[in-house]
Scaffold this motif. Structure first.
Motif, short mmCIF file in Angstrom:
data_model
loop_
_atom_site.label_atom_id
_atom_site.label_comp_id
_atom_site.label_asym_id
_atom_site.label_seq_id
_atom_site.Cartn_x
_atom_site.Cartn_y
_atom_site.Cartn_z
N SER A 1 7.23 1.21 -9.50
CA SER A 1 6.65 -0.13 -9.64
C SER A 1 6.69 -0.93 -8.35
O SER A 1 6.35 -2.11 -8.33
N ASP A 2 7.11 -0.30 -7.24
CA ASP A 2 7.12 -0.95 -5.92
C ASP A 2 5.85 -0.61 -5.15
O ASP A 2 5.16 0.37 -5.47
N TYR A 3 5.59 -1.38 -4.08
CA TYR A 3 4.46 -1.06 -3.21
C TYR A 3 4.70 -1.69 -1.84
O TYR A 3 5.29 -2.78 -1.74
N PRO A 4 4.24 -1.02 -0.77
CA PRO A 4 4.43 -1.59 0.57
C PRO A 4 3.42 -2.70 0.87
O PRO A 4 2.31 -2.70 0.33
N LEU A 5 3.82 -3.60 1.76
CA LEU A 5 2.94 -4.68 2.21
C LEU A 5 2.56 -4.54 3.67
O LEU A 5 1.74 -5.33 4.17
N VAL A 6 3.14 -3.57 4.36
CA VAL A 6 2.81 -3.30 5.76
C VAL A 6 2.68 -1.80 5.96
O VAL A 6 3.32 -1.02 5.25
N PRO A 7 1.87 -1.36 6.92
CA PRO A 7 1.82 0.07 7.24
C PRO A 7 3.14 0.54 7.83
O PRO A 7 3.91 -0.26 8.38
N GLN A 8 3.40 1.84 7.74
CA GLN A 8 4.63 2.38 8.30
C GLN A 8 4.70 2.21 9.81
O GLN A 8 5.79 2.08 10.36
#
Length: 407
Positions: free
Chosen positions: A164-171
């Motif tokens: 249920s998580d998700y990133p907000l910036v590229p790696q």
């Protein structure tokens, strides 16, 4: 191209972490030499291989991505969103998930050309049973950390994410900013002021059937209640963390009695992931000054807080972006806001990896640039890295940094 030594699929279950005695390693105290360092502006790309005396070495991140029944597609999407060939990824679908979902993820890992080339993704084949409020969750996390310590020997930070998580910036942004940080900083939101959690978490005594059953069920409450411990102080906070490899080696290999003692204490503790690492780090002199009081997640809570944060939707997107946090939680499956994040923050198309400097193919005519991979030690941060830089700089502000550590 040099390949990782990690096999793409873990076919058998590794033993749970063994807390064994070994000689005490001398650990460096927290260095403040880089706290006020200025981050260079986003550029066309720079090497993190350490060849230049002006640029720091890029870190390596070790991710644990967890899910349960019906989370296979979400876990795959999350893996694609946070994938970078420099990092390591361990995927765990708990015992409640059907074997078919686990095998489908394993087949994807084996068949995906880029993942196969770098060999940096593992799928746990023999799953752990995980109950939301019991100690089986911290046991499963320690099991995963033990696997990463054994199979991936050169990473710097551990990050746990759920489906249920998700990133907000590229790696590329995350690796770029983290390359300027001391390698002994532990990010975990924590407090010694337990508030309502003293009554609801610390004093009850619970039994988790997941420790001895193969079917998930709720925890049992004992009639007795216990007083707060006198030999150590309890700290609690978010279960989602960014922790250093040296600290986790201390927790798993256990050359000191503290991790073993606290592991036994938290066996009967409600929602143990909200307190185990926090209490260990804040009760040991070598680590209590390494804490950053933030979990690097954007989340919203009811008042008073419930067991889980509010589900994020499109109306929260602007606040997510302004927060500067590299991750957010929690999202519903396939919520439209995830598509907006893909398009506007990650520049990612459906079913593809988040692009970075390592993607060397052509993007013309709708082609996937990541089908052709380049060097994993070159990153190209975007303008979004400025928001993360601002957040980190605020967290390391000398006027507030010390005052928020283990208080």
């Amino acid at each position: 191209m040099k390949r990782s030594h990690i096999p793409p699929l873990l076919d058998r279950k590794w033993l749970a972490p063994l807390l064994i005695t070994s000689s005490l390693s001398l650990l460096l105290f927290l260095s403040f030499s880089l706290i006020n360092a200025k981050f260079p502006p986003p550029a066309s790309g720079f090497s993190g291989g350490g060849s230049s005396s002006e640029l720091p070495r890029l870190p390596r991140l070790a991710y644990l991505i967890t899910g349960t029944k019906d989370d296979g597609a979400r876990v795959k999407r999350l893996l694609q969103a946070v994938y970078h060939p420099r990092n390591y990824y361990l995927i765990h679908l708990d015992l409640e998930a059907p074997e078919g979902e686990r095998l489908e993820l394993a087949r994807y890992v084996k068949s995906e050309g880029v993942v196969r080339e770098f060999g940096n993704v593992m799928v746990i084949g023999d799953a752990d049973l995980v109950t939301a409020q019991g100690p089986t969750m911290i046991a499963s996390t320690l099991h995963a950390i033990a696997v990463l310590l054994k199979r991936a020997k050169d990473w710097d930070w551990f990050i746990n994410l759920s489906a249920s998580d998700y990133p907000l910036v590229p790696q590329d942004d995350l690796l770029h900013i983290f390359s300027y940080l001391p390698r002994d900083l532990n990010f975990l939101e924590h407090s010694g002021d337990l508030g309502y959690k003293e009554v609801e978490r610390a004093r009850p005594i619970i039994i988790d059937p997941g420790l001895y059953h193969l079917k998930k069920s709720g925890v049992f409450y004992a009639k007795e209640r216990r007083s707060l411990p006198a030999s150590f102080k309890l700290f609690m906070g978010s279960a989602w963390v960014v922790l250093t490899k040296p600290f986790l080696e201390f927790c798993v290999w256990g050359w000191d009695n503290l991790p073993r003692t606290l592991l036994m204490y938290y066996t009967n503790f409600l929602s143990s992931p909200e307190g185990y690492f926090h209490t260990v780090v804040c009760n040991h002199k070598d680590y209590q000054n390494t804490t950053i009081n933030h979990d690097l997640r954007y989340s919203r809570w009811d008042n008073p807080p419930k067991q889980h944060p509010i589900t994020l939707t499109m109306e929260h997107l602007d606040d997510m972006v302004r927060s500067g946090a590299p991750f957010a939680r929690k999202f519903e499956k396939d919520d439209p806001v995830l598509n907006r994040i893909d398009k506007e923050l990650l520049m990612r198309l459906d079913g593809r990896f988040t692009p970075g400097a390592w993607c060397m193919g052509s993007s013309r005519a709708g082609k996937d640039p990541c089908l052709v991979s380049g060097s994993p030690i070159v990153v190209k941060p975007t303008l979004s890295s400025r928001r993360l830089e601002k957040l980190i700089a605020n967290l390391l502000d000398p006027e507030t940094f010390r005052g928020k550590q283990c208080k």
